[in-house]
Design a protein around this motif. Sequence first.
Motif, PDB file in Angstrom:
ATOM      1  N   VAL A  12       1.012  -1.172   0.029  1.00 32.53           N
ATOM      2  CA  VAL A  12      -0.055   0.057  -0.123  1.00 32.53           C
ATOM      3  C   VAL A  12       0.980   1.289   0.049  1.00 32.53           C
ATOM      4  O   VAL A  12       0.739   2.333  -0.697  1.00 32.53           O
ATOM      5  CB  VAL A  12      -0.994  -0.122   1.325  1.00 32.53           C
ATOM      6  CG1 VAL A  12      -1.904   1.389   1.182  1.00 32.53           C
ATOM      7  CG2 VAL A  12      -1.988  -1.091   1.076  1.00 32.53           C
ATOM      8  N   VAL A  13       1.891   1.063   0.685  1.00 32.17           N
ATOM      9  CA  VAL A  13       2.888   2.320   0.881  1.00 32.17           C
ATOM     10  C   VAL A  13       3.497   2.447  -0.570  1.00 32.17           C
ATOM     11  O   VAL A  13       3.713   3.732  -1.006  1.00 32.17           O
ATOM     12  CB  VAL A  13       3.981   2.158   1.896  1.00 32.17           C
ATOM     13  CG1 VAL A  13       4.768   3.379   1.969  1.00 32.17           C
ATOM     14  CG2 VAL A  13       3.557   1.991   3.235  1.00 32.17           C
ATOM     15  N   HIS A  14       3.783   1.496  -0.994  1.00 31.39           N
ATOM     16  CA  HIS A  14       4.351   1.604  -2.294  1.00 31.39           C
ATOM     17  C   HIS A  14       3.544   2.223  -3.701  1.00 31.39           C
ATOM     18  O   HIS A  14       3.945   3.239  -4.204  1.00 31.39           O
ATOM     19  CB  HIS A  14       4.866   0.189  -3.046  1.00 31.39           C
ATOM     20  CG  HIS A  14       5.797   0.346  -4.041  1.00 31.39           C
ATOM     21  ND1 HIS A  14       7.080   0.569  -4.122  1.00 31.39           N
ATOM     22  CD2 HIS A  14       5.541   0.213  -5.455  1.00 31.39           C
ATOM     23  CE1 HIS A  14       7.717   0.490  -5.430  1.00 31.39           C
ATOM     24  NE2 HIS A  14       6.631   0.238  -6.245  1.00 31.39           N
ATOM     25  N   THR A  15       2.385   1.685  -3.427  1.00 28.72           N
ATOM     26  CA  THR A  15       1.170   2.319  -4.217  1.00 28.72           C
ATOM     27  C   THR A  15       0.995   3.742  -4.106  1.00 28.72           C
ATOM     28  O   THR A  15       0.997   4.582  -5.275  1.00 28.72           O
ATOM     29  CB  THR A  15      -0.252   1.562  -4.193  1.00 28.72           C
ATOM     30  OG1 THR A  15       0.085   0.115  -4.342  1.00 28.72           O
ATOM     31  CG2 THR A  15      -1.220   2.128  -4.915  1.00 28.72           C
ATOM     32  N   LEU A  16       0.967   4.124  -2.977  1.00 33.25           N
ATOM     33  CA  LEU A  16       0.748   5.586  -2.651  1.00 33.25           C
ATOM     34  C   LEU A  16       1.875   6.400  -3.140  1.00 33.25           C
ATOM     35  O   LEU A  16       1.791   7.576  -3.873  1.00 33.25           O
ATOM     36  CB  LEU A  16       0.537   5.832  -1.268  1.00 33.25           C
ATOM     37  CG  LEU A  16      -0.867   5.620  -0.510  1.00 33.25           C
ATOM     38  CD1 LEU A  16      -0.469   5.360   0.946  1.00 33.25           C
ATOM     39  CD2 LEU A  16      -1.724   6.499  -0.892  1.00 33.25           C
ATOM     40  N   ARG A  17       3.192   6.015  -2.859  1.00 34.71           N
ATOM     41  CA  ARG A  17       4.444   6.841  -3.245  1.00 34.71           C
ATOM     42  C   ARG A  17       4.438   6.658  -4.870  1.00 34.71           C
ATOM     43  O   ARG A  17       4.912   7.803  -5.514  1.00 34.71           O
ATOM     44  CB  ARG A  17       5.460   6.116  -2.734  1.00 34.71           C
ATOM     45  CG  ARG A  17       5.471   6.185  -1.185  1.00 34.71           C
ATOM     46  CD  ARG A  17       6.708   5.641  -0.730  1.00 34.71           C
ATOM     47  NE  ARG A  17       8.062   6.303  -1.018  1.00 34.71           N
ATOM     48  CZ  ARG A  17       9.132   5.908  -0.718  1.00 34.71           C
ATOM     49  NH1 ARG A  17       9.251   4.702  -0.196  1.00 34.71           N
ATOM     50  NH2 ARG A  17      10.214   6.846  -0.924  1.00 34.71           N
ATOM     51  N   GLU A  18       4.039   5.609  -5.491  1.00 32.26           N
ATOM     52  CA  GLU A  18       4.091   5.748  -7.124  1.00 32.26           C
ATOM     53  C   GLU A  18       3.218   6.635  -7.567  1.00 32.26           C
ATOM     54  O   GLU A  18       3.503   7.520  -8.557  1.00 32.26           O
ATOM     55  CB  GLU A  18       3.538   4.249  -7.573  1.00 32.26           C
ATOM     56  CG  GLU A  18       4.556   3.048  -7.510  1.00 32.26           C
ATOM     57  CD  GLU A  18       5.567   3.018  -8.793  1.00 32.26           C
ATOM     58  OE1 GLU A  18       4.913   3.806  -9.805  1.00 32.26           O
ATOM     59  OE2 GLU A  18       6.351   2.396  -8.805  1.00 32.26           O
ATOM     60  N   MET A  19       1.901   6.668  -6.847  1.00 29.26           N
ATOM     61  CA  MET A  19       1.041   7.742  -7.401  1.00 29.26           C
ATOM     62  C   MET A  19       1.533   9.234  -7.184  1.00 29.26           C
ATOM     63  O   MET A  19       1.230  10.168  -8.063  1.00 29.26           O
ATOM     64  CB  MET A  19      -0.315   7.469  -6.681  1.00 29.26           C
ATOM     65  CG  MET A  19      -0.985   6.290  -7.171  1.00 29.26           C
ATOM     66  SD  MET A  19      -2.746   6.011  -6.603  1.00 29.26           S
ATOM     67  CE  MET A  19      -2.702   6.184  -4.843  1.00 29.26           C
ATOM     68  N   LEU A  20       2.279   9.348  -6.216  1.00 27.88           N
ATOM     69  CA  LEU A  20       2.855  10.650  -5.800  1.00 27.88           C
ATOM     70  C   LEU A  20       3.854  11.046  -6.966  1.00 27.88           C
ATOM     71  O   LEU A  20       3.933  12.075  -7.677  1.00 27.88           O
ATOM     72  CB  LEU A  20       3.542  10.653  -4.578  1.00 27.88           C
ATOM     73  CG  LEU A  20       2.629  10.787  -3.490  1.00 27.88           C
ATOM     74  CD1 LEU A  20       3.465  10.808  -2.078  1.00 27.88           C
ATOM     75  CD2 LEU A  20       2.025  12.180  -3.293  1.00 27.88           C
ATOM     76  N   ALA A  21       4.795   9.794  -7.277  1.00 29.44           N
ATOM     77  CA  ALA A  21       5.656  10.126  -8.394  1.00 29.44           C
ATOM     78  C   ALA A  21       5.223  10.472  -9.669  1.00 29.44           C
ATOM     79  O   ALA A  21       5.584  11.304 -10.492  1.00 29.44           O
ATOM     80  CB  ALA A  21       6.544   8.885  -8.369  1.00 29.44           C
ATOM     81  N   ARG A  22       4.211   9.968 -10.048  1.00 29.62           N
ATOM     82  CA  ARG A  22       3.757  10.183 -11.488  1.00 29.62           C
ATOM     83  C   ARG A  22       2.487  11.252 -11.436  1.00 29.62           C
ATOM     84  O   ARG A  22       1.973  11.748 -12.265  1.00 29.62           O
ATOM     85  CB  ARG A  22       2.592   8.835 -11.928  1.00 29.62           C
ATOM     86  CG  ARG A  22       3.620   7.847 -12.117  1.00 29.62           C
ATOM     87  CD  ARG A  22       2.388   6.540 -12.784  1.00 29.62           C
ATOM     88  NE  ARG A  22       3.098   5.328 -12.374  1.00 29.62           N
ATOM     89  CZ  ARG A  22       2.619   4.278 -12.265  1.00 29.62           C
ATOM     90  NH1 ARG A  22       1.347   4.031 -12.320  1.00 29.62           N
ATOM     91  NH2 ARG A  22       3.326   3.056 -12.094  1.00 29.62           N
ATOM     92  N   GLU A  23       2.451  11.897 -10.062  1.00 34.84           N
ATOM     93  CA  GLU A  23       1.675  13.115  -9.977  1.00 34.84           C
ATOM     94  C   GLU A  23       0.310  12.831 -10.703  1.00 34.84           C
ATOM     95  O   GLU A  23      -0.432  13.555 -11.211  1.00 34.84           O
ATOM     96  CB  GLU A  23       2.564  14.525 -10.688  1.00 34.84           C
ATOM     97  CG  GLU A  23       3.737  14.558 -10.131  1.00 34.84           C
ATOM     98  CD  GLU A  23       4.175  16.166 -10.411  1.00 34.84           C
ATOM     99  OE1 GLU A  23       3.595  16.874 -10.981  1.00 34.84           O
ATOM    100  OE2 GLU A  23       5.417  16.360  -9.892  1.00 34.84           O
ATOM    101  N   HIS A  24      -0.138  11.697 -10.092  1.00 35.83           N
ATOM    102  CA  HIS A  24      -1.508  11.217 -10.642  1.00 35.83           C
ATOM    103  C   HIS A  24      -2.239  10.953  -9.494  1.00 35.83           C
ATOM    104  O   HIS A  24      -2.677   9.902  -9.255  1.00 35.83           O
ATOM    105  CB  HIS A  24      -1.487  10.305 -11.723  1.00 35.83           C
ATOM    106  CG  HIS A  24      -1.705  10.756 -13.015  1.00 35.83           C
ATOM    107  ND1 HIS A  24      -2.715  11.649 -13.455  1.00 35.83           N
ATOM    108  CD2 HIS A  24      -0.860  10.509 -13.798  1.00 35.83           C
ATOM    109  CE1 HIS A  24      -2.421  11.892 -14.648  1.00 35.83           C
ATOM    110  NE2 HIS A  24      -1.248  11.106 -15.162  1.00 35.83           N
ATOM    111  N   PHE A  25      -2.275  11.593  -8.143  1.00 37.35           N
ATOM    112  CA  PHE A  25      -2.555  11.335  -6.954  1.00 37.35           C
ATOM    113  C   PHE A  25      -4.095  11.471  -7.082  1.00 37.35           C
ATOM    114  O   PHE A  25      -4.443  12.461  -7.634  1.00 37.35           O
ATOM    115  CB  PHE A  25      -2.061  12.052  -5.783  1.00 37.35           C
ATOM    116  CG  PHE A  25      -2.195  11.209  -4.699  1.00 37.35           C
ATOM    117  CD1 PHE A  25      -1.175  10.300  -4.320  1.00 37.35           C
ATOM    118  CD2 PHE A  25      -3.299  11.393  -3.649  1.00 37.35           C
ATOM    119  CE1 PHE A  25      -1.102   9.520  -3.028  1.00 37.35           C
ATOM    120  CE2 PHE A  25      -3.352  10.500  -2.782  1.00 37.35           C
ATOM    121  CZ  PHE A  25      -2.127   9.757  -2.335  1.00 37.35           C
ATOM    122  N   PRO A  26      -4.861  10.445  -6.793  1.00 35.64           N
ATOM    123  CA  PRO A  26      -6.429  10.694  -6.895  1.00 35.64           C
ATOM    124  C   PRO A  26      -6.989  11.564  -5.950  1.00 35.64           C
ATOM    125  O   PRO A  26      -6.264  11.884  -4.980  1.00 35.64           O
ATOM    126  CB  PRO A  26      -6.985   9.404  -6.455  1.00 35.64           C
ATOM    127  CG  PRO A  26      -5.621   8.410  -5.646  1.00 35.64           C
ATOM    128  CD  PRO A  26      -4.480   9.048  -6.362  1.00 35.64           C
TER     129      PRO A  26
END
Length: 364
Positions: A12-26
């Motif tokens: 879950v932590v990885h998913t959240l950080r991936e979304m931050l990295a792509r600047e596509h945070f829901p």
Amino acid sequence: MPFSDFHGNSDVVHTLREMLAREHFPHAVILSGPQGSGKFTLAQMVAKAMNCLERPVTDGLPDFCGHCANCVRIAEADALEERFAEAVEARENLRDADKRETRILVQAHPDVLIIPPDPPQMLVKVDQVRHVIHEIYYKPAEARERVYIFSDADFMKEAANSLLKVLEEPPEFATLFLLTDNPSALLPTIRSRCMHLRLAPVPAAEVEQYLAQVRPEWKPRERALVARVCGGGLGRARSFDLPAYLAARQDALTLLGPAMGTLDHSALFRVTDTYRSGAEGKAKTEQLIRTLYALLEDLLFLKAGTPEFVRNHDIQPELARMAAEADFPWIVSATQRLGEVESGMRRNLLRSLALDTFATSLER
Ligand SMILES: [Zn+2]
């Protein structure tokens, strides 16, 4: 304290950080998981990573520094229970007319708002959501993202409907977190507009390892007990009040004693007499009731032939003796009566008397 300080649920932590990295945070995320699983800690970490002025990268993914102006101010709300108690006390000190108008909110950074459930009902109220609606469409003042954390997303009906309006048209620069241990209680229309991430209970063996680091003063046997009682919640385990739990458990066993034919009534009355009125007595009684539920559940596990789920495994021989005495209908009726004691507490019935009645009603 960077993301690497978060224990368990690395996916879950990885998913959240991936979304931050792509600047596509829901725009809206439901973080669900059992009590103490770190939902709030993780939401706060994401709020820091979104707004950290230094934006460090670790393992190729966004992290936070923990010492820039934004990190430090957001972190002031890390101790949520204290901030919440301060907000409640501040409201208590207001004039009656102002009290009614004031909703409980926790704000340490101008762009990060925590919306706890409002006491005494402990539900999110419509005025709290209106406060969010009122400011969410303004661009952040000192951060990149506005962050709203509903620390226990249990809404009154009108509040849930108001929230829906925000979820239908969220601004570009805002993120809402709904934290809950019971996502199915959220309206389907809310759930369908959020990304849902689940924090799984951390396995007991991992909790024990973690406790060996953070609570080295506990004996291995005690760490094993706490890990089981806390049901995979690391935060709960770390701050667990073991002496209070053991005292409550001893009292709970005394209460169940007469039903098991093992204890006399004078011992029972000596115990129930210590459950007094007032705030301290209330906390003590709540702890006792929780412990009684846990013991009854352990008896059920033993009756069902699944001793591996027993949480109070350090007293398993004693529980096994009790399980041999008790049958399923008795356990079910004891659980129901405990529910009656609980609702009596809410109506402020005399505690010691309610407990006496409970214990004697269980005798066969
Ligand atoms: Zn920072």
